[in-house]
Scaffold this motif. Sequence first.
Motif, PDB file in Angstrom:
ATOM      1  N   GLY A 211      26.229  47.505  47.072  1.00  0.00           N
ATOM      2  CA  GLY A 211      27.566  48.026  47.327  1.00  0.00           C
ATOM      3  C   GLY A 211      28.676  47.417  46.507  1.00  0.00           C
ATOM      4  O   GLY A 211      29.854  47.564  46.851  1.00  0.00           O
ATOM      5  N   GLU A 212      28.356  46.734  45.408  1.00  0.00           N
ATOM      6  CA  GLU A 212      29.394  46.156  44.547  1.00  0.00           C
ATOM      7  C   GLU A 212      29.788  47.174  43.473  1.00  0.00           C
ATOM      8  O   GLU A 212      28.940  47.886  42.931  1.00  0.00           O
ATOM      9  CB  GLU A 212      28.881  44.881  43.885  1.00  0.00           C
ATOM     10  CG  GLU A 212      28.781  43.693  44.825  1.00  0.00           C
ATOM     11  CD  GLU A 212      30.141  43.233  45.338  1.00  0.00           C
ATOM     12  OE1 GLU A 212      31.018  42.932  44.520  1.00  0.00           O
ATOM     13  OE2 GLU A 212      30.313  43.195  46.561  1.00  0.00           O
ATOM     14  N   GLU A 213      31.061  47.214  43.128  1.00  0.00           N
ATOM     15  CA  GLU A 213      31.555  48.152  42.120  1.00  0.00           C
ATOM     16  C   GLU A 213      32.269  47.383  41.015  1.00  0.00           C
ATOM     17  O   GLU A 213      33.402  47.691  40.658  1.00  0.00           O
ATOM     18  CB  GLU A 213      32.499  49.174  42.758  1.00  0.00           C
ATOM     19  CG  GLU A 213      31.853  50.083  43.783  1.00  0.00           C
ATOM     20  CD  GLU A 213      30.903  51.090  43.161  1.00  0.00           C
ATOM     21  OE1 GLU A 213      31.035  51.352  41.947  1.00  0.00           O
ATOM     22  OE2 GLU A 213      30.041  51.612  43.883  1.00  0.00           O
ATOM     23  N   LEU A 214      31.630  46.376  40.466  1.00  0.00           N
ATOM     24  CA  LEU A 214      32.254  45.555  39.432  1.00  0.00           C
ATOM     25  C   LEU A 214      32.121  46.204  38.053  1.00  0.00           C
ATOM     26  O   LEU A 214      31.159  46.929  37.792  1.00  0.00           O
ATOM     27  CB  LEU A 214      31.598  44.170  39.402  1.00  0.00           C
ATOM     28  CG  LEU A 214      31.719  43.323  40.669  1.00  0.00           C
ATOM     29  CD1 LEU A 214      30.886  42.052  40.528  1.00  0.00           C
ATOM     30  CD2 LEU A 214      33.174  42.991  40.952  1.00  0.00           C
ATOM     31  N   PRO A 215      33.071  45.924  37.146  1.00  0.00           N
ATOM     32  CA  PRO A 215      32.951  46.405  35.765  1.00  0.00           C
ATOM     33  C   PRO A 215      31.990  45.490  35.001  1.00  0.00           C
ATOM     34  O   PRO A 215      32.352  44.397  34.576  1.00  0.00           O
ATOM     35  CB  PRO A 215      34.382  46.300  35.227  1.00  0.00           C
ATOM     36  CG  PRO A 215      35.008  45.203  36.034  1.00  0.00           C
ATOM     37  CD  PRO A 215      34.362  45.246  37.384  1.00  0.00           C
ATOM     38  N   LEU A 216      30.782  45.910  34.831  1.00  0.00           N
ATOM     39  CA  LEU A 216      29.714  45.063  34.308  1.00  0.00           C
ATOM     40  C   LEU A 216      29.489  45.294  32.809  1.00  0.00           C
ATOM     41  O   LEU A 216      29.767  46.380  32.304  1.00  0.00           O
ATOM     42  CB  LEU A 216      28.419  45.352  35.075  1.00  0.00           C
ATOM     43  CG  LEU A 216      28.516  45.206  36.597  1.00  0.00           C
ATOM     44  CD1 LEU A 216      27.242  45.689  37.266  1.00  0.00           C
ATOM     45  CD2 LEU A 216      28.816  43.764  36.981  1.00  0.00           C
ATOM     46  N   PRO A 217      28.963  44.262  32.095  1.00  0.00           N
ATOM     47  CA  PRO A 217      28.662  42.899  32.537  1.00  0.00           C
ATOM     48  C   PRO A 217      29.937  42.096  32.816  1.00  0.00           C
ATOM     49  O   PRO A 217      30.956  42.280  32.160  1.00  0.00           O
ATOM     50  CB  PRO A 217      27.901  42.294  31.349  1.00  0.00           C
ATOM     51  CG  PRO A 217      27.482  43.442  30.500  1.00  0.00           C
ATOM     52  CD  PRO A 217      28.533  44.482  30.703  1.00  0.00           C
ATOM     53  N   MET A 218      29.822  41.188  33.765  1.00  0.00           N
ATOM     54  CA  MET A 218      30.950  40.342  34.150  1.00  0.00           C
ATOM     55  C   MET A 218      30.452  38.918  34.312  1.00  0.00           C
ATOM     56  O   MET A 218      29.324  38.699  34.782  1.00  0.00           O
ATOM     57  CB  MET A 218      31.554  40.855  35.446  1.00  0.00           C
ATOM     58  CG  MET A 218      32.928  40.311  35.754  1.00  0.00           C
ATOM     59  SD  MET A 218      33.739  41.312  37.041  1.00  0.00           S
ATOM     60  CE  MET A 218      35.415  40.686  36.888  1.00  0.00           C
ATOM     61  N   LEU A 219      31.272  37.950  33.911  1.00  0.00           N
ATOM     62  CA  LEU A 219      30.872  36.549  33.944  1.00  0.00           C
ATOM     63  C   LEU A 219      31.882  35.718  34.724  1.00  0.00           C
ATOM     64  O   LEU A 219      33.088  35.840  34.525  1.00  0.00           O
ATOM     65  CB  LEU A 219      30.743  36.000  32.518  1.00  0.00           C
ATOM     66  CG  LEU A 219      30.168  34.586  32.380  1.00  0.00           C
ATOM     67  CD1 LEU A 219      28.702  34.540  32.777  1.00  0.00           C
ATOM     68  CD2 LEU A 219      30.350  34.073  30.951  1.00  0.00           C
ATOM     69  N   ASP A 220      31.363  34.864  35.595  1.00  0.00           N
ATOM     70  CA  ASP A 220      32.162  33.919  36.368  1.00  0.00           C
ATOM     71  C   ASP A 220      31.838  32.530  35.844  1.00  0.00           C
ATOM     72  O   ASP A 220      30.722  32.037  36.012  1.00  0.00           O
ATOM     73  CB  ASP A 220      31.800  34.059  37.846  1.00  0.00           C
ATOM     74  CG  ASP A 220      32.618  33.149  38.759  1.00  0.00           C
ATOM     75  OD1 ASP A 220      33.420  32.356  38.244  1.00  0.00           O
ATOM     76  OD2 ASP A 220      32.430  33.228  39.988  1.00  0.00           O
ATOM     77  N   THR A 240      37.515  48.148  25.494  1.00  0.00           N
ATOM     78  CA  THR A 240      36.668  48.326  26.674  1.00  0.00           C
ATOM     79  C   THR A 240      36.715  47.105  27.578  1.00  0.00           C
ATOM     80  O   THR A 240      36.819  47.224  28.801  1.00  0.00           O
ATOM     81  CB  THR A 240      35.220  48.621  26.254  1.00  0.00           C
ATOM     82  OG1 THR A 240      35.188  49.829  25.486  1.00  0.00           O
ATOM     83  CG2 THR A 240      34.316  48.786  27.466  1.00  0.00           C
ATOM     84  N   ALA A 241      36.640  45.908  26.990  1.00  0.00           N
ATOM     85  CA  ALA A 241      36.706  44.685  27.793  1.00  0.00           C
ATOM     86  C   ALA A 241      38.037  44.597  28.541  1.00  0.00           C
ATOM     87  O   ALA A 241      38.079  44.189  29.707  1.00  0.00           O
ATOM     88  CB  ALA A 241      36.515  43.458  26.905  1.00  0.00           C
ATOM     89  N   THR A 242      39.111  44.997  27.882  1.00  0.00           N
ATOM     90  CA  THR A 242      40.439  44.956  28.501  1.00  0.00           C
ATOM     91  C   THR A 242      40.574  45.982  29.615  1.00  0.00           C
ATOM     92  O   THR A 242      41.062  45.677  30.712  1.00  0.00           O
ATOM     93  CB  THR A 242      41.520  45.184  27.433  1.00  0.00           C
ATOM     94  OG1 THR A 242      41.411  44.188  26.414  1.00  0.00           O
ATOM     95  CG2 THR A 242      42.909  45.117  28.047  1.00  0.00           C
ATOM     96  N   VAL A 243      40.137  47.209  29.345  1.00  0.00           N
ATOM     97  CA  VAL A 243      40.204  48.266  30.359  1.00  0.00           C
ATOM     98  C   VAL A 243      39.369  47.883  31.581  1.00  0.00           C
ATOM     99  O   VAL A 243      39.779  48.108  32.730  1.00  0.00           O
ATOM    100  CB  VAL A 243      39.732  49.609  29.767  1.00  0.00           C
ATOM    101  CG1 VAL A 243      39.540  50.652  30.861  1.00  0.00           C
ATOM    102  CG2 VAL A 243      40.737  50.112  28.733  1.00  0.00           C
ATOM    103  N   ASN A 244      38.210  47.295  31.343  1.00  0.00           N
ATOM    104  CA  ASN A 244      37.353  46.882  32.461  1.00  0.00           C
ATOM    105  C   ASN A 244      38.016  45.805  33.312  1.00  0.00           C
ATOM    106  O   ASN A 244      37.928  45.832  34.545  1.00  0.00           O
ATOM    107  CB  ASN A 244      36.005  46.399  31.939  1.00  0.00           C
ATOM    108  CG  ASN A 244      35.114  47.541  31.493  1.00  0.00           C
ATOM    109  OD1 ASN A 244      35.410  48.710  31.730  1.00  0.00           O
ATOM    110  ND2 ASN A 244      34.017  47.213  30.838  1.00  0.00           N
ATOM    111  N   MET A 245      38.673  44.843  32.661  1.00  0.00           N
ATOM    112  CA  MET A 245      39.358  43.806  33.428  1.00  0.00           C
ATOM    113  C   MET A 245      40.550  44.387  34.183  1.00  0.00           C
ATOM    114  O   MET A 245      40.820  44.010  35.338  1.00  0.00           O
ATOM    115  CB  MET A 245      39.812  42.669  32.518  1.00  0.00           C
ATOM    116  CG  MET A 245      40.501  41.522  33.260  1.00  0.00           C
ATOM    117  SD  MET A 245      39.448  40.730  34.517  1.00  0.00           S
ATOM    118  CE  MET A 245      38.408  39.697  33.463  1.00  0.00           C
ATOM    119  N   HIS A 246      41.249  45.298  33.547  1.00  0.00           N
ATOM    120  CA  HIS A 246      42.380  45.955  34.212  1.00  0.00           C
ATOM    121  C   HIS A 246      41.884  46.690  35.456  1.00  0.00           C
ATOM    122  O   HIS A 246      42.507  46.614  36.532  1.00  0.00           O
ATOM    123  CB  HIS A 246      43.055  46.921  33.245  1.00  0.00           C
ATOM    124  CG  HIS A 246      44.241  47.622  33.824  1.00  0.00           C
ATOM    125  ND1 HIS A 246      44.159  48.879  34.399  1.00  0.00           N
ATOM    126  CD2 HIS A 246      45.554  47.236  33.937  1.00  0.00           C
ATOM    127  CE1 HIS A 246      45.350  49.241  34.822  1.00  0.00           C
ATOM    128  NE2 HIS A 246      46.219  48.268  34.549  1.00  0.00           N
TER     129      HIS A 246
END
Length: 299
Positions: A211-220, A240-246
């Motif tokens: 049930g997660e809807e993260l913009p992947l790939p994502m790093l913590d 794309t990286a910017t739009v995903n973070m937004h």
Amino acid sequence: MEYISRELSVLTMSPTNKPVKIVESGSTVVFQTLDCFSNQIQNEDQPFSSVGWDKINPATGPLYINGAEPGDTLKVKIIDIKIDNKGVMTTAPNLGVLGDIVTGETTKIISIKDDKAIFNEKIQIPIKPMIGVIGTAPKDEDIPTGTPGSHGGNMDCKKIVKGSTLYLPINVSGGLLSMGDLHAVMADGEIVICGLEIPGEVTVRVDVLKGEELPLPMLDSEESIMTIASEKTLDEAAKTATVNMHRFLVNELGIDIDEAGMLLSLVGDLRICQVVDPLMTARMEIPKWIVEKYDYKLK
């Protein structure tokens, strides 16, 4: 703890790859890895051309995680990265950013001592082991392990280190996680097509998130959260990286669309991962304290 031998590796990330090990969500797994040259270069008399592209960037795996289904997210916690005591670098004409300047093939064996890479008699570089290739199987195509994409792959993000957590899409049952291409140290850009390439082993914990809807790939990472994107051009990857973070700021933190853009222009650092693979890779980083102000925490 489960172990996967470096001899069990693939050169494509594919939905048809046969898993070499099956584990439960929450398992700890050690991936033993070859270097990006399949451990074939052992001395400075061996040029890059002695290996050939057909043996470049092997990835150990794939690992099947029970319960992982398309649409889920795979959480990969990097518990530890251990590396050998020496690594390899090569240059050759027509490869990398300096390919039109380099006139011959050169191989350099670099020893590691006291957590430093002994580059030459004057320069010793602190190591920071990282994972160059890590990803899940794409949904319906075979992608070479040397190519990055939305599934992960050869992202060459120097922030994928011990203590960080990578979130990847699950496109097929089991996820089919593979990894390799360790670097003892590498700068953003990887401009001569290699970092300090080295064999080793990576210890990870794998968890299936529903049930997660993260913009992947994502790093913590320890200090930042970042979105990673790979596209045909660096401009496209950066966008794309910017739009995903937004999208993450708007959807997960509830920040207004315009305000989220302003915030990224103040605290979002847009950085290059690599510019030498078949697709270019960029990342957008935001300080972790930003999300903490909204009482948000990645699972």
